[in-house]
Enzyme design. Structure first.
Site, PDB file in Angstrom:
ATOM      1  N   HIS A 177       0.815  -1.222   0.000  1.00  0.00           N
ATOM      2  CA  HIS A 177       0.000   0.000   0.000  1.00  0.00           C
ATOM      3  C   HIS A 177       0.847   1.270   0.000  1.00  0.00           C
ATOM      4  O   HIS A 177       0.319   2.366  -0.186  1.00  0.00           O
ATOM      5  CB  HIS A 177      -1.013  -0.007   1.158  1.00  0.00           C
ATOM      6  CG  HIS A 177      -0.466   0.285   2.522  1.00  0.00           C
ATOM      7  ND1 HIS A 177      -0.271  -0.683   3.470  1.00  0.00           N
ATOM      8  CD2 HIS A 177      -0.105   1.451   3.108  1.00  0.00           C
ATOM      9  CE1 HIS A 177       0.176  -0.128   4.584  1.00  0.00           C
ATOM     10  NE2 HIS A 177       0.300   1.164   4.381  1.00  0.00           N
ATOM     11  N   ASP A 211       0.362  -7.506   1.428  1.00  0.00           N
ATOM     12  CA  ASP A 211       0.770  -6.119   1.665  1.00  0.00           C
ATOM     13  C   ASP A 211       2.283  -5.981   1.707  1.00  0.00           C
ATOM     14  O   ASP A 211       2.849  -5.301   2.569  1.00  0.00           O
ATOM     15  CB  ASP A 211       0.154  -5.559   2.939  1.00  0.00           C
ATOM     16  CG  ASP A 211       0.187  -4.026   2.964  1.00  0.00           C
ATOM     17  OD1 ASP A 211       0.408  -3.424   1.899  1.00  0.00           O
ATOM     18  OD2 ASP A 211       0.004  -3.442   4.054  1.00  0.00           O
ATOM     19  N   GLY A 233       3.100   6.891   8.327  1.00  0.00           N
ATOM     20  CA  GLY A 233       4.401   7.019   7.699  1.00  0.00           C
ATOM     21  C   GLY A 233       5.339   5.868   8.028  1.00  0.00           C
ATOM     22  O   GLY A 233       6.330   5.651   7.346  1.00  0.00           O
ATOM     23  N   ASN A 234       5.028   5.100   9.096  1.00  0.00           N
ATOM     24  CA  ASN A 234       5.847   3.943   9.459  1.00  0.00           C
ATOM     25  C   ASN A 234       5.566   2.723   8.589  1.00  0.00           C
ATOM     26  O   ASN A 234       6.300   1.725   8.663  1.00  0.00           O
ATOM     27  CB  ASN A 234       5.618   3.544  10.923  1.00  0.00           C
ATOM     28  CG  ASN A 234       6.448   4.357  11.901  1.00  0.00           C
ATOM     29  OD1 ASN A 234       5.910   4.996  12.799  1.00  0.00           O
ATOM     30  ND2 ASN A 234       7.759   4.350  11.730  1.00  0.00           N
ATOM     31  N   SER A 235       4.511   2.757   7.792  1.00  0.00           N
ATOM     32  CA  SER A 235       4.188   1.608   6.953  1.00  0.00           C
ATOM     33  C   SER A 235       5.375   1.190   6.106  1.00  0.00           C
ATOM     34  O   SER A 235       5.989   2.002   5.421  1.00  0.00           O
ATOM     35  CB  SER A 235       3.028   1.943   6.007  1.00  0.00           C
ATOM     36  OG  SER A 235       1.796   1.793   6.649  1.00  0.00           O
ATOM     37  N   VAL A 243       2.774 -12.991  -6.890  1.00  0.00           N
ATOM     38  CA  VAL A 243       2.527 -13.644  -5.604  1.00  0.00           C
ATOM     39  C   VAL A 243       1.220 -13.102  -5.029  1.00  0.00           C
ATOM     40  O   VAL A 243       1.162 -11.970  -4.545  1.00  0.00           O
ATOM     41  CB  VAL A 243       3.676 -13.388  -4.608  1.00  0.00           C
ATOM     42  CG1 VAL A 243       3.369 -14.042  -3.269  1.00  0.00           C
ATOM     43  CG2 VAL A 243       4.995 -13.901  -5.169  1.00  0.00           C
ATOM     44  N   LEU A 244       0.164 -13.906  -5.122  1.00  0.00           N
ATOM     45  CA  LEU A 244      -1.141 -13.515  -4.585  1.00  0.00           C
ATOM     46  C   LEU A 244      -1.507 -12.092  -4.990  1.00  0.00           C
ATOM     47  O   LEU A 244      -1.757 -11.218  -4.156  1.00  0.00           O
ATOM     48  CB  LEU A 244      -1.144 -13.660  -3.066  1.00  0.00           C
ATOM     49  CG  LEU A 244      -1.008 -15.094  -2.526  1.00  0.00           C
ATOM     50  CD1 LEU A 244      -0.964 -15.113  -1.010  1.00  0.00           C
ATOM     51  CD2 LEU A 244      -2.142 -15.972  -3.013  1.00  0.00           C
TER      52      LEU A 244
END
Length: 533
Positions: free
Chosen positions: A119, A149, A223-225, A271-272
């Site tokens: 994302h 993700d 922002g840590n994603s 992959v998926l």
């Protein structure tokens, strides 16, 4: 509310005296970020995930040589700050909107291969990557998976510091640190400390479906994603992807998930994934649900099948999707069938009110019914549109029928300059009465007011209303302050008074009348309001 770590509007559950579903991301504050304001999406916790059971992996087989990787003191040098820009059609809308967002990631090889969240990069037209928060380089997406993700990117040619993977079992109570570049502290590297509180469990969300997730209390914020969750030696335990600010739940994708697929993604293997920025979505009344394609990767299976941004995928391989408001069914189909298998697909296109059927990896979709709900653009029940003020400093996504917009700023009685953005079905009624729906977002860099002071000033406007919550703490990962709510004879008023990281004043005032406004619209407003001061 649980939100992707690259975004995060707070959940004000309890502010409306109904058992309302306060479900939203972000997916996505998308800065927005998906921050795109930014990614904001909720997590629906379930007992099943889409991925196959992942065997125990010997990290030494996939990790870079430990002797060449950086240690704890130099983690920043191998952590990247990602700034994305792209055009999306947000769930429930038919209008494309160009959004900006931020995220984090980390380098895993000397050649500049890095890992982040899907994302963070999905749908990006451009990606700017700062290594260690300092040197800007270009990046190319090598592979990504909406179900896991996860994404793998390649940085410009060069020699880079990189992180190794944690060796051995990941156990409860392991000391861990969240590394990354949270929103509100632009390009400033941060570390937060905690322990693993739950070592391995499945979790389904609106934007992912995972069999192996780590819960920890090393605080993640917008922002840590995509940033690394590391141990005391600087080795990677997992990849942060979501957080719940109110209860301080923080989630990371388990190391073993990444080790199983990173090499495949780097080699371009699917992959998926069908190549869409996927988001589980349902209409305001729950009569229509599926997987919303916010964007579609050019040349991917979905693109070749004729699926467009803004389409709602209703069925895949004969299976109805997202009835539980997560990607679980969608990802289980991909796990069972394989993303390269020919599968039937049924799609609803809100922009033209058409039903289309065809195949993924087979015959492209074709229109089989027109006038499905008896209209064109307005059939996207609960649709939203992104609006901005005259100075292009403020933005928020509002219901499509809040069509009257005023973006003019003002100067207050103390001489402070305020940017202002208002939207409502009837702006005159909104400004004149506490019972008319609408929203006003305001921000000032020189007001120098405390959140409590501003909230007290606003309280006087709701003297005839019944207070529900008064001066409760507010923190959405971008802004921190206080909020209050009132019942004004059936119209619920919400006021948030907050500060950003630079101590700029941010004030959000909204009045909500219908059930849709008090649930879906409120969720959207909280997910997407942003001030680019």
């Amino acid at each position: 509310m649980t939100a992707p770590a690259c975004g995060g509007a707070a959940s004000l559950t309890g502010m409306i005296p109904e058992e309302a579903d306060m479900h939203r991301e972000p997916q996505t504050r998308r800065v927005l970020s998906f921050a795109r304001g930014a990614l904001v999406a909720s997590l629906a916790v379930a007992l099943s995930g889409c991925g196959a059971a992942i065997p125990v992996v010997d990290p030494s087989q996939s990790a870079p040589p430990a002797a060449s990787s950086v240690g704890f003191d130099d983690v920043q040098t191998a952590t990247v700050y990602i700034k994305g820009k792209g055009t999306f059609i947000d769930p429930g809308s038919v209008a494309p909107a160009e959004n900006r967002w931020i995220g984090s990631g980390f380098i895993i090889s000397e050649s500049g291969i890095a890992v982040t969240n899907n994302h963070v990069v999905s749908g990006a037209g451009t990606l700017d990557v700062a290594v260690g928060g300092e040197d800007d380089v270009n990046a190319k997406v090598l592979g990504s998976s909406e179900c896991l993700d996860l994404a793998v990117i390649q940085l410009d040619e060069g020699t880079y510091p990189y992180l190794s993977w944690h060796e051995g079992e990941i156990k409860t109570a392991l000391d861990v640190y969240s590394a990354g570049f949270p929103a509100g502290a632009a390009e400033q590297f941060t570390l937060t400390r905690g322990i693993v509180s739950k070592a391995d469990f499945p979790l389904d969300t609106e934007w992912a479906s995972l069999q192996h997730v780590i819960e920890h209390d090393a605080r993640v914020r917008g922002g840590n994603s995509g940033g690394p969750l590391i141990d005391a030696s600087g080795a990677v335990v997992g990849i942060n992807f979501a957080g719940e600010n109110t209860l301080d739940y923080n989630y990371a994708i388990h190391r073993d998930v990444a080790l199983e697929v990173v090499d495949k993604m780097a080699g371009g293997e699917a992959v998926l994934t069908l190549g869409i920025n996927a988001h589980a979505w349902s209409s305001g009344d729950g009569s229509l649900y599926g997987v919303w394609a916010q964007s579609v990767r050019a040349g991917g299976p979905a693109d070749k099948a004729g699926i467009k941004p803004g389409d709602l995928v209703l069925k895949l391989a004969g299976v109805s999707l997202a009835s539980d408001a997560t990607l679980s069914d969608y990802c289980q189909v991909l796990e069972t069938q394989g993303p390269e298998t020919t599968m039937t697909v049924e799609v609803y296109r809100p922009s033209t009110d058409e039903l289309l059927e065809g195949q993924v990896n087979g015959e492209a979709i074709e229109v089989v019914q027109t006038g499905v709900f008896g209209g064109g653009e307005d059939v996207a029940t609960g649709g939203f549109v992104l609006v901005a003020d005259d100075a292009n400093v403020l933005e928020v996504s509002v219901p499509r029928d809040w069509a009257q917009v005023d973006g003019a700023g003002f100067t207050d009685s103390n001489g402070a300059t305020w940017y202002s953005l208002s939207a409502a079905p009837d702006l005159q009624a909104f400004f004149a009465s506490a019972s008319a729906p609408g929203v006003q977002l305001m921000a000032s860099a020189d007001a120098a007011r405390t959140p409590d002071d501003l909230l007290t000033q606003m309280t006087g406007q709701f003297g005839a209303c019944s207070a529900i919550d008064v001066a409760q703490p507010y923190d959405d990962g971008y802004y921190a302050g206080v909020f209050s709510t009132w019942d004004c004879s059936g119209t619920y008023s919400v006021v948030i008074s907050s500060l950003d990281a630079a101590s700029n004043n941010i004030l959000l005032v909204t009045q909500l009348f219908t059930d849709f406004e008090q649930t879906d619209a409120l969720d959207e407003l909280l997910s997407t309001f942003y001030a680019f001061l």
